[in-house]
Write a protein that holds these residues in place. Structure first.
Motif, PDB file in Angstrom:
ATOM      1  N   ALA A   1      19.855   1.345 -34.329  1.00  0.00           N
ATOM      2  CA  ALA A   1      19.856   2.234 -35.493  1.00  0.00           C
ATOM      3  C   ALA A   1      20.541   3.547 -35.165  1.00  0.00           C
ATOM      4  O   ALA A   1      20.440   4.061 -34.047  1.00  0.00           O
ATOM      5  N   THR A   2      21.208   4.095 -36.152  1.00  0.00           N
ATOM      6  CA  THR A   2      21.902   5.377 -35.995  1.00  0.00           C
ATOM      7  C   THR A   2      21.048   6.555 -36.439  1.00  0.00           C
ATOM      8  O   THR A   2      21.442   7.705 -36.247  1.00  0.00           O
ATOM      9  N   ASP A   3      19.881   6.270 -37.026  1.00  0.00           N
ATOM     10  CA  ASP A   3      19.036   7.344 -37.550  1.00  0.00           C
ATOM     11  C   ASP A   3      17.602   7.282 -37.033  1.00  0.00           C
ATOM     12  O   ASP A   3      16.725   7.984 -37.533  1.00  0.00           O
ATOM     13  N   SER A   4      17.338   6.420 -36.061  1.00  0.00           N
ATOM     14  CA  SER A   4      15.995   6.302 -35.485  1.00  0.00           C
ATOM     15  C   SER A   4      16.112   5.696 -34.093  1.00  0.00           C
ATOM     16  O   SER A   4      17.217   5.380 -33.625  1.00  0.00           O
ATOM     17  N   ALA A   5      14.964   5.494 -33.461  1.00  0.00           N
ATOM     18  CA  ALA A   5      14.946   4.921 -32.117  1.00  0.00           C
ATOM     19  C   ALA A   5      14.929   3.397 -32.143  1.00  0.00           C
ATOM     20  O   ALA A   5      14.818   2.768 -31.085  1.00  0.00           O
ATOM     21  N   PHE A   6      15.068   2.789 -33.317  1.00  0.00           N
ATOM     22  CA  PHE A   6      14.984   1.329 -33.394  1.00  0.00           C
ATOM     23  C   PHE A   6      16.121   0.659 -32.646  1.00  0.00           C
ATOM     24  O   PHE A   6      17.302   0.933 -32.889  1.00  0.00           O
ATOM     25  N   VAL A   7      15.754  -0.234 -31.721  1.00  0.00           N
ATOM     26  CA  VAL A   7      16.697  -1.086 -31.003  1.00  0.00           C
ATOM     27  C   VAL A   7      16.066  -2.464 -30.896  1.00  0.00           C
ATOM     28  O   VAL A   7      14.880  -2.596 -30.584  1.00  0.00           O
ATOM     29  N   ALA A   8      16.837  -3.497 -31.156  1.00  0.00           N
ATOM     30  CA  ALA A   8      16.404  -4.882 -30.940  1.00  0.00           C
ATOM     31  C   ALA A   8      17.519  -5.575 -30.171  1.00  0.00           C
ATOM     32  O   ALA A   8      18.575  -5.858 -30.732  1.00  0.00           O
ATOM     33  N   ASP A   9      17.299  -5.808 -28.891  1.00  0.00           N
ATOM     34  CA  ASP A   9      18.364  -6.270 -28.009  1.00  0.00           C
ATOM     35  C   ASP A   9      18.132  -7.718 -27.606  1.00  0.00           C
ATOM     36  O   ASP A   9      17.218  -8.023 -26.846  1.00  0.00           O
ATOM     37  N   ASP A  10      18.962  -8.601 -28.134  1.00  0.00           N
ATOM     38  CA  ASP A  10      18.900 -10.016 -27.760  1.00  0.00           C
ATOM     39  C   ASP A  10      20.091 -10.375 -26.861  1.00  0.00           C
ATOM     40  O   ASP A  10      20.469 -11.541 -26.761  1.00  0.00           O
TER      41      ASP A  10
END
Length: 215
Positions: free
Chosen positions: A166-175
């Motif tokens: 995400a460019t506006d939060s800390a959200f990352v989902a790395d597969d």
């Protein structure tokens, strides 16, 4: 003392998002209620009635309805929607307002039912040209749930083998795959199969998501 459990916090977010949607819907006219939503064949009014239905049916009745529809979930949803779509849009909205604070839901994690509200609210707002800055308290648990698991939608399959950031939060989902960048809302809606939000994403994995989104 107020209940501040994670589950209750998620329900509070769902209630707040329903309330915000109800306020937006109060500003539209009858012609706008009949516009197509982003949700397949449903109109704005249909999606509103569907949200009312989802907040009005517990696990046992949901199972009975699904069995009655022979697990044809399109038929199941259409039947429940028809129960809550009223003769006029004003009445449909009034019925939706009555369930704003409901914590009733079918089986499944609260994140799924918060996601139902977040996604369908955008299904309604986008065609109407209404913009809402959805709070991260509502978006982040939904985005994480969608990236982790297929439940009522194939969100996990949409992003399998990709890295979302995400460019506006800390959200990352790395597969472990090609990156995709975008706002938390755009990533969430793309995971929900709404291909129009892919136009708001960037990175070499975007076309993979676009190809996997529902028509």
């Amino acid at each position: 003392m107020p209940n501040s459990s994670p589950r209750n916090t998620l329900w509070q977010a769902a209630h707040a998002e329903r309330a915000a949607l109800a306020e937006d819907l109060a500003t539209i006219d009858d012609a706008q209620w009949a516009l197509p939503s982003l949700c397949n064949r449903w109109t704005i009014e249909d999606v509103t009635a569907h949200l009312t239905a989802a907040a009005s049916i517990g696990p046992l009745r949901w199972i009975a309805s699904a069995v009655g529809a022979r697990f044809d979930f399109d038929l199941h949803n259409d039947r429940r929607l028809a129960e809550h779509r009223c003769p006029t849009p004003a009445q449909t909205l009034s019925r939706f307002r009555a369930v704003v604070g409901s914590s009733t839901s079918p089986l499944g994690p609260v994140e799924a039912w918060l996601g139902e509200v977040v996604v369908h609210s955008e299904d309604i707002r986008r065609p109407l040209g209404i913009v809402r800055e959805v709070p991260m308290a509502a978006l982040l648990p939904v985005a994480a749930f969608f990236a982790r698991r297929n439940f009522t939608i194939t969100s996990r399959s949409v992003v399998k083998g990709l890295r979302l950031e995400a460019t506006d939060s800390a959200f990352v989902a790395d597969d472990g795959g090609r990156p995709v960048f975008g706002t938390t809302l755009a990533l969430t809606m793309a995971m929900a199969g709404r291909g129009t939000y892919c136009d708001e994403l960037a990175g070499p994995g975007v076309e993979t998501i676009r190809a996997r989104c529902m028509p």
